[in-house]
Design a protein around this motif. Structure first.
Motif, mmCIF file in Angstrom:
data_model
loop_
_atom_site.group_PDB
_atom_site.id
_atom_site.type_symbol
_atom_site.label_atom_id
_atom_site.label_comp_id
_atom_site.label_asym_id
_atom_site.label_seq_id
_atom_site.Cartn_x
_atom_site.Cartn_y
_atom_site.Cartn_z
ATOM 1 N N ASP A 81 0.906 -1.231 -0.009
ATOM 2 C CA ASP A 81 0.020 0.002 0.130
ATOM 3 C C ASP A 81 0.909 1.383 -0.120
ATOM 4 O OD1 ASP A 81 -1.822 1.857 0.252
ATOM 5 O OD2 ASP A 81 -2.784 1.122 2.269
ATOM 6 N N PRO A 82 0.580 1.980 -1.156
ATOM 7 C CA PRO A 82 1.864 3.377 -0.975
ATOM 8 C C PRO A 82 1.225 4.261 0.175
ATOM 9 C CG PRO A 82 -0.168 3.322 -2.907
ATOM 10 C CD PRO A 82 -0.052 2.137 -2.171
ATOM 11 N N GLU A 83 0.214 4.077 0.737
ATOM 12 C CA GLU A 83 0.017 5.009 1.777
ATOM 13 C C GLU A 83 0.167 4.473 3.313
ATOM 14 O OE1 GLU A 83 -1.300 8.217 1.418
ATOM 15 O OE2 GLU A 83 -0.768 7.662 -0.553
ATOM 16 N N PHE A 84 1.162 3.354 3.088
ATOM 17 C CA PHE A 84 1.575 2.680 4.359
ATOM 18 C C PHE A 84 2.586 3.842 4.921
ATOM 19 C CE2 PHE A 84 4.505 0.649 7.026
ATOM 20 C CZ PHE A 84 3.664 -0.426 7.797
ATOM 21 N N PRO A 85 2.633 4.364 6.318
ATOM 22 C CA PRO A 85 3.543 5.302 6.689
ATOM 23 C C PRO A 85 4.892 5.164 6.817
ATOM 24 C CG PRO A 85 1.589 4.645 8.447
ATOM 25 C CD PRO A 85 1.870 3.631 7.182
ATOM 26 N N LEU A 86 5.903 6.052 6.717
ATOM 27 C CA LEU A 86 7.325 6.046 6.582
ATOM 28 C C LEU A 86 7.734 5.655 8.279
ATOM 29 C CD1 LEU A 86 9.677 6.713 4.752
ATOM 30 C CD2 LEU A 86 9.574 9.192 5.825
ATOM 31 N N VAL A 87 7.707 4.418 8.335
ATOM 32 C CA VAL A 87 8.425 3.831 9.464
ATOM 33 C C VAL A 87 9.816 3.941 9.500
ATOM 34 C CG1 VAL A 87 6.318 2.718 10.176
ATOM 35 C CG2 VAL A 87 8.077 1.400 8.766
ATOM 36 N N TRP A 88 10.511 3.408 10.699
ATOM 37 C CA TRP A 88 11.864 3.729 10.788
ATOM 38 C C TRP A 88 12.816 2.580 9.901
ATOM 39 C CZ3 TRP A 88 15.162 -0.529 11.776
ATOM 40 C CH2 TRP A 88 14.409 -1.663 12.819
ATOM 41 N N ARG A 89 12.002 1.505 9.433
ATOM 42 C CA ARG A 89 12.451 0.545 8.543
ATOM 43 C C ARG A 89 12.567 1.199 6.961
ATOM 44 N NH1 ARG A 89 12.469 -4.944 10.834
ATOM 45 N NH2 ARG A 89 11.068 -4.899 12.705
ATOM 46 N N LEU A 90 12.119 2.178 6.780
ATOM 47 C CA LEU A 90 12.183 2.652 5.437
ATOM 48 C C LEU A 90 13.268 4.076 5.325
ATOM 49 C CD1 LEU A 90 8.245 2.637 4.398
ATOM 50 C CD2 LEU A 90 10.050 0.985 4.269
ATOM 51 N N GLN A 91 13.687 4.170 6.439
ATOM 52 C CA GLN A 91 14.734 5.316 6.384
ATOM 53 C C GLN A 91 16.092 4.760 6.489
ATOM 54 O OE1 GLN A 91 13.120 8.305 9.455
ATOM 55 N NE2 GLN A 91 11.299 7.088 9.561
ATOM 56 N N LYS A 92 17.011 5.028 5.576
ATOM 57 C CA LYS A 92 18.462 4.665 5.556
ATOM 58 C C LYS A 92 19.263 5.050 7.036
ATOM 59 C CE LYS A 92 22.458 4.346 2.366
ATOM 60 N NZ LYS A 92 22.203 2.837 2.492
ATOM 61 N N ASP A 93 19.085 6.136 7.492
ATOM 62 C CA ASP A 93 19.749 6.690 8.645
ATOM 63 C C ASP A 93 19.460 5.849 10.078
ATOM 64 O OD1 ASP A 93 17.223 7.730 9.118
ATOM 65 O OD2 ASP A 93 18.002 9.419 9.989
ATOM 66 N N LYS A 94 18.261 5.023 9.955
ATOM 67 C CA LYS A 94 18.011 4.491 10.860
ATOM 68 C C LYS A 94 18.164 2.766 10.616
ATOM 69 C CE LYS A 94 14.740 7.309 13.010
ATOM 70 N NZ LYS A 94 15.021 8.335 12.105
ATOM 71 N N ALA A 95 17.854 2.479 9.429
ATOM 72 C CA ALA A 95 17.778 0.989 9.044
ATOM 73 C C ALA A 95 18.985 0.569 8.173
ATOM 74 C CB ALA A 95 16.576 0.588 7.949
ATOM 75 N N GLY A 96 19.689 1.468 7.572
ATOM 76 C CA GLY A 96 21.016 1.020 7.113
ATOM 77 C C GLY A 96 20.400 0.745 5.483
ATOM 78 N N SER A 97 19.506 -0.157 5.200
ATOM 79 C CA SER A 97 18.988 -0.442 3.791
ATOM 80 C C SER A 97 17.368 -0.784 4.015
ATOM 81 C CB SER A 97 19.940 -1.504 3.198
ATOM 82 O OG SER A 97 20.176 -2.562 3.751
ATOM 83 N N GLY A 98 16.997 -1.229 3.123
ATOM 84 C CA GLY A 98 15.427 -1.613 3.164
ATOM 85 C C GLY A 98 15.311 -3.024 2.966
ATOM 86 N N ALA A 99 14.835 -3.686 2.092
ATOM 87 C CA ALA A 99 14.356 -4.986 2.034
ATOM 88 C C ALA A 99 15.891 -5.827 1.966
ATOM 89 C CB ALA A 99 13.556 -5.265 0.781
ATOM 90 N N LEU A 100 16.733 -5.228 1.507
ATOM 91 C CA LEU A 100 18.063 -5.952 1.479
ATOM 92 C C LEU A 100 18.454 -6.223 2.764
ATOM 93 C CD1 LEU A 100 20.710 -6.701 -0.076
ATOM 94 C CD2 LEU A 100 21.501 -4.358 -0.072
ATOM 95 N N GLY A 101 18.746 -5.285 3.678
ATOM 96 C CA GLY A 101 19.314 -5.464 5.018
ATOM 97 C C GLY A 101 18.111 -6.197 5.898
#
Length: 390
Positions: free
Chosen positions: A171-191
């Motif tokens: 869903d494109p309206e799912f919010p921008l949680v920390w897992r979608l922010q590089k400074d917190k998660a490092g990478s996305g689905a990859l990491g």
């Protein structure tokens, strides 16, 4: 009289809940040489941390993780925070003489992982142990797959195919949680989930990835800002922010033994909830696993007559299967939470024996080097990129 080892946990959200479940249950099902005691949990909010302590079974609550390092009744630090804090907490804990178990991936960068691995080596010389928490190694069926490879039942490894498919951000309206922010998660689905299949593949076949060629993609570039999040659910606000990580990663690789491998990690596979899949083909046989049917391992023996060829299902719930004998009668399946119980059981046994548990911080660093090579390859037009040997 069994001695007691005190546990201090940092973070109490999704991973904190799973680790708490593991610490609560491990004493009831495994005869451990040291009994873990849930001493304290640390979080930033006094009210929320106190509530988590009461709900999850921790005796005390702290609002500063450094207080855990000062407590004489805490000998183990369990790190369940986002990746941006792993290095700071783990290194400080090891230097303070605390054993450490740290959630995956080990860090957000290779530099951080190298510093953590160096701290772990120095600590090990003083008898202080550490482990990175790749829990899927402790799925009984995956542990059995590793046993089959060790016994030579697959012969020479020729192919590995690994996927980790989820759909929680379609869903494109799912919010921008920390897992979608590089400074917190490092990478996305990859990491987040790719790290799991990298470690699982290397664990099962007992070989390293030595080079990769990769593609990554971010399908949804902006999302509503998150007002709250818990686990894989969240509430969104009115503003929007930029997604700074990959949504999907696809790469091929070569194994240290010469075999070929392919990997896919995505959180956009509609209808797939937690499909960690792996298939290994060897000169003598093959095996196949899907976490959405986690109590099953499929095995093909290519040495039998061709008229009998085909995969057969092994229901991995027998007493002689890895971990399974501690739980229920044969045929009574285990779940996701049991992998964490097995993880802390193995960790405590290693600490008690004075041996280094696995996967080690060195193993975590090795995965981090693969992640870096994948990102580098994708940024350079899928150029085949060597994985640095740690």
């Amino acid at each position: 009289m069994t001695s007691v080892i005190g546990i201090g946990m940092v973070g109490y959200a999704f991973m904190g809940r799973t680790h708490s479940q593991a610490w609560r249950s491990v004493n009831a099902f495994f005869d451990l040489p040291i009994k873990p005691a849930m001493v304290a949990v640390a979080g930033r909010s006094a009210e929320a941390t106190a509530q988590a302590a009461e709900t999850l079974g921790w005796a005390h609550a702290e609002t500063d993780w450094k207080r855990l390092l000062e407590r004489d009744d805490v000998q183990v630090i369990d790190i369940c925070t986002p990746g941006d804090s792993h290095a700071e907490i783990a290194i400080a804990a090891l230097e303070a003489g605390k054993h450490v178990i740290c959630e995956k991936p080990l860090a957000n960068t290779v530099a951080e992982a190298e510093a953590m691995a160096a701290a772990a080596r120095a600590a090990a010389a003083r008898g202080v142990r550490s482990m990175v928490a790749f829990n899927y190694r402790r799925v009984p069926a995956i542990a059995l797959a590793r046993r089959f490879v060790e016994e030579g039942r697959l012969g020479e490894i020729r192919h590995v195919r690994a996927q980790y498919l989820q759909d929680w951000i379609v869903d494109p309206e799912f919010p921008l949680v920390w897992r979608l922010q590089k400074d917190k998660a490092g990478s996305g689905a990859l990491g987040d989930i790719g790290a799991h299949i990298i470690d699982t593949a290397q664990f099962i076949v007992g070989e390293r990835l030595v080079g990769v060629s990769a593609l990554t993609e971010t399908f949804v570039k902006e999302r509503p800002l998150a007002t709250n999040s818990a686990g894989l659910s969240a509430g969104g606000g009115t503003g929007r922010g930029t997604v700074t990580v990959d949504d999907a990663a696809l790469f091929i690789g070569r194994l240290s033994g010469g075999g070929l491998a392919s990997f896919e990690a995505t959180r956009f596979a509609g209808g797939r909830k937690n499909a960690l899949r792996i298939e290994v083909n060897g000169s003598l046989g093959s095996l196949s696993f899907d976490f959405e049917a986690m109590n099953e391992l499929w095995f093909h023996d290519h040495t039998i007559p061709s008229g009998e060829h085909g995969f057969r299902r092994v229901q991995v719930t027998e007493p002689d299967h890895p971990y399974a004998g501690a739980w229920w009668p044969p045929g009574h399946g285990l779940g996701y939470e049991h992998t964490f119980t097995h993880e802390v059981k193995d960790f405590i046994e290693a600490v008690a024996a004075g041996t280094d548990p696995t996967p080690s911080f060195e193993d975590g660093l090795r995965v981090q080097r693969v992640l870096e090579a994948v990102e580098q390859s994708a940024a350079e037009g899928s150029r085949f990129t060597d994985v640095e040997d740690s």
